[in-house]
Design a protein around this motif. Structure first.
Motif, PDB file in Angstrom:
ATOM      1  N   LEU A 130      -8.263  -1.590   0.027  1.00  0.00           N
ATOM      2  CA  LEU A 130      -8.527  -0.552  -0.969  1.00  0.00           C
ATOM      3  C   LEU A 130      -9.984  -0.553  -1.406  1.00  0.00           C
ATOM      4  N   ARG A 131     -10.544  -1.729  -1.593  1.00  0.00           N
ATOM      5  CA  ARG A 131     -11.950  -1.794  -2.011  1.00  0.00           C
ATOM      6  C   ARG A 131     -12.864  -1.240  -0.919  1.00  0.00           C
ATOM      7  N   THR A 132     -12.596  -1.628   0.322  1.00  0.00           N
ATOM      8  CA  THR A 132     -13.431  -1.157   1.426  1.00  0.00           C
ATOM      9  C   THR A 132     -13.309   0.349   1.597  1.00  0.00           C
ATOM     10  N   GLY A 133     -12.074   0.857   1.524  1.00  0.00           N
ATOM     11  CA  GLY A 133     -11.885   2.295   1.627  1.00  0.00           C
ATOM     12  C   GLY A 133     -12.565   3.053   0.510  1.00  0.00           C
TER      13      GLY A 133
ATOM     14  N   ASP B  37      -9.259   6.262   6.113  1.00  0.00           N
ATOM     15  CA  ASP B  37     -10.342   5.744   5.273  1.00  0.00           C
ATOM     16  C   ASP B  37     -10.778   4.359   5.734  1.00  0.00           C
ATOM     17  N   VAL B  38      -9.825   3.583   6.267  1.00  0.00           N
ATOM     18  CA  VAL B  38     -10.144   2.241   6.758  1.00  0.00           C
ATOM     19  C   VAL B  38      -9.088   1.846   7.779  1.00  0.00           C
ATOM     20  N   TYR B  39      -9.529   1.090   8.789  1.00  0.00           N
ATOM     21  CA  TYR B  39      -8.632   0.570   9.816  1.00  0.00           C
ATOM     22  C   TYR B  39      -8.647  -0.955   9.776  1.00  0.00           C
ATOM     23  N   LEU B  40      -7.489  -1.551  10.011  1.00  0.00           N
ATOM     24  CA  LEU B  40      -7.378  -3.007  10.110  1.00  0.00           C
ATOM     25  C   LEU B  40      -7.162  -3.359  11.572  1.00  0.00           C
TER      26      LEU B  40
ATOM     27  N   PRO C 145       2.127 -16.549   1.018  1.00  0.00           N
ATOM     28  CA  PRO C 145       2.771 -15.390   0.376  1.00  0.00           C
ATOM     29  C   PRO C 145       1.823 -14.465  -0.364  1.00  0.00           C
ATOM     30  N   THR C 146       0.659 -14.945  -0.783  1.00  0.00           N
ATOM     31  CA  THR C 146      -0.265 -14.063  -1.500  1.00  0.00           C
ATOM     32  C   THR C 146      -1.306 -13.424  -0.585  1.00  0.00           C
ATOM     33  N   ALA C 147      -1.265 -13.746   0.714  1.00  0.00           N
ATOM     34  CA  ALA C 147      -2.248 -13.174   1.636  1.00  0.00           C
ATOM     35  C   ALA C 147      -2.128 -11.646   1.752  1.00  0.00           C
ATOM     36  N   PRO C 148      -0.918 -11.066   1.810  1.00  0.00           N
ATOM     37  CA  PRO C 148      -0.851  -9.595   1.875  1.00  0.00           C
ATOM     38  C   PRO C 148      -1.527  -8.909   0.693  1.00  0.00           C
ATOM     39  N   ARG C 149      -1.400  -9.474  -0.501  1.00  0.00           N
ATOM     40  CA  ARG C 149      -2.065  -8.886  -1.666  1.00  0.00           C
ATOM     41  C   ARG C 149      -3.579  -8.942  -1.498  1.00  0.00           C
TER      42      ARG C 149
ATOM     43  N   LEU D  27       0.806  -1.216   0.000  1.00  0.00           N
ATOM     44  CA  LEU D  27       0.000   0.000   0.000  1.00  0.00           C
ATOM     45  C   LEU D  27       0.844   1.274   0.000  1.00  0.00           C
ATOM     46  N   ALA D  28       2.012   1.210   0.660  1.00  0.00           N
ATOM     47  CA  ALA D  28       2.779   2.425   0.952  1.00  0.00           C
ATOM     48  C   ALA D  28       3.177   3.262  -0.263  1.00  0.00           C
ATOM     49  N   PRO D  29       3.476   2.674  -1.420  1.00  0.00           N
ATOM     50  CA  PRO D  29       3.908   3.549  -2.519  1.00  0.00           C
ATOM     51  C   PRO D  29       2.882   4.611  -2.913  1.00  0.00           C
ATOM     52  N   ARG D  30       1.602   4.326  -2.738  1.00  0.00           N
ATOM     53  CA  ARG D  30       0.587   5.283  -3.184  1.00  0.00           C
ATOM     54  C   ARG D  30      -0.356   5.725  -2.071  1.00  0.00           C
ATOM     55  N   HIS D  31      -0.248   5.097  -0.911  1.00  0.00           N
ATOM     56  CA  HIS D  31      -1.194   5.385   0.157  1.00  0.00           C
ATOM     57  C   HIS D  31      -0.455   5.600   1.464  1.00  0.00           C
ATOM     58  N   GLU D  32      -1.121   6.290   2.379  1.00  0.00           N
ATOM     59  CA  GLU D  32      -0.532   6.566   3.687  1.00  0.00           C
ATOM     60  C   GLU D  32      -0.945   5.464   4.661  1.00  0.00           C
TER      61      GLU D  32
END
Length: 332
Positions: free
Chosen positions: A307-310, A94-97, A296-300, A22-27
């Motif tokens: 992103l969808r929820t936000g 926008d969203v919290y985990l 390994p694909t869980a973070p994606r 997320l970090a490259p485009r989001h805070e």
């Protein structure tokens, strides 16, 4: 988009991997629930505001429509620097985990939700899964093959039950780090447990004969992940286990895993299964926001859900600010 991680362990592989995507485009900011004020969150630089305020980019006015030139606060008009006059701008992510499940983490998530925040999973759904009695009742009502579960006020009360059948599995009623989970083979072993856990509220389940391996099914937004791991109740304890391909699982297993999410209002969760001799599964536990280690694909998948929820929350806020069908009065 701003994303808040409610956790004391931001280096956890699932969260760290998601944040890196997320970090490259989001805070992305971390909020440690054990140190953050219960009515506050991290500021844009990751620190906790000294005034204990809730950072918010969704301000709800107490009266009147939203202006077109900026957010409106319940405290009054907006000044030229974008803050309510006399008050700092309160910005929600926008969203919290919600990865942490401690009492302070749940209290913080509830307060954020009260301010209009979107939290994955919700505080209510997360807390519900910590009560193993309520969990078992709901799971069986939803048709899941959950292990028969009885509740006792204390372990000492369980030890006095003349109808108890051994071996059995005894667990703390309230799930938490370091709680009681033990296979008990006889009355002597149960008395020994009482030496430490006598007053602990517990549940008891019949021990399901199996090969000593647990199947872990995890779900993120409907996507199923799986692994086979040595049971912590088996001789030798836990092991790293083996990742399983979801498409290799029986269809009814993946359907059951997805159905659990609907039953418990969860987006990120896990099921622990044991398999009996005929191959049929028994669910013995359901967890909100598990770690999904070795996937390994869980973070994606988690980043996509975030992103969808936000984005969906942003569309709703935009509709509200335009006086859409759900009402008016919320601005970004």
């Amino acid at each position: 988009m701003r994303v808040g991680l409610i956790t004391s362990r931001p280096g956890h592989p699932l969260l760290a991997g998601t944040a890196a995507l997320l970090a490259p485009r989001h805070e992305v900011e971390t909020i440690d629930p054990e140190t953050a004020p219960l009515d506050g969150s991290a500021s844009s630089d990751g620190s906790v505001p000294s005034d204990g305020s809730v950072p918010s980019n969704r301000s709800v006015p107490s009266d009147g429509p939203v202006s077109s030139d900026g957010p409106v606060s319940s405290d009054g008009p907006v000044s030229s620097d974008g803050t309510a006059q006399g008050r700092p701008d309160r910005r929600l992510a926008d969203v919290y985990l919600l990865k942490a499940r401690t009492p302070r983490a749940l209290a913080l998530a509830r307060r954020l939700e009260q301010h209009g925040a979107v939290v994955i999973n919700s505080a209510a759904a997360t807390a519900f899964c910590q009560d193993r009695t309520a969990m078992a009742e709901r799971a069986r009502a939803a048709g899941l093959p959950f292990a028969p579960t009885r509740t006792f006020t204390t372990l000492q009360q369980l030890a006095a039950d003349p109808g108890l059948v051994f071996p059995c599995v005894v667990k703390s009623r309230h799930s938490r780090r370091g709680d009681l989970v033990a296979r008990v083979d006889d009355a002597d072993a149960l008395r020994a447990l009482c030496g430490t856990w006598a007053d602990e509220p517990v549940v008891v389940q019949p021990f399901t004969p199996n090969d000593g391996w647990d199947h872990k099914l995890w779900v993120i937004d409907g996507r199923v992940f799986a692994a086979r791991r040595r049971s912590e109740l088996a001789a030798g304890g836990k092991s790293p286990g083996t990742r399983l391909r979801p498409e290799a699982l029986p269809d009814d297993w993946t359907a059951m895993a997805r159905a659990a999410g609907a039953a418990f209002s969860l987006d990120v969760y896990g099921l622990d299964l044991v398999v009996v001799g005929d191959g049929s599964p028994t669910v013995v536990d359901i967890n909100a926001f598990p770690g999904l280690r070795g996937q390994p694909t869980a973070p994606r998948a988690l980043a996509d859900l975030t992103l969808r929820t936000g984005a969906e929350a942003g569309l709703l806020v935009g509709e509200l600010s335009r006086g859409g069908p759900w009402g008016r009065g919320v601005a970004r």
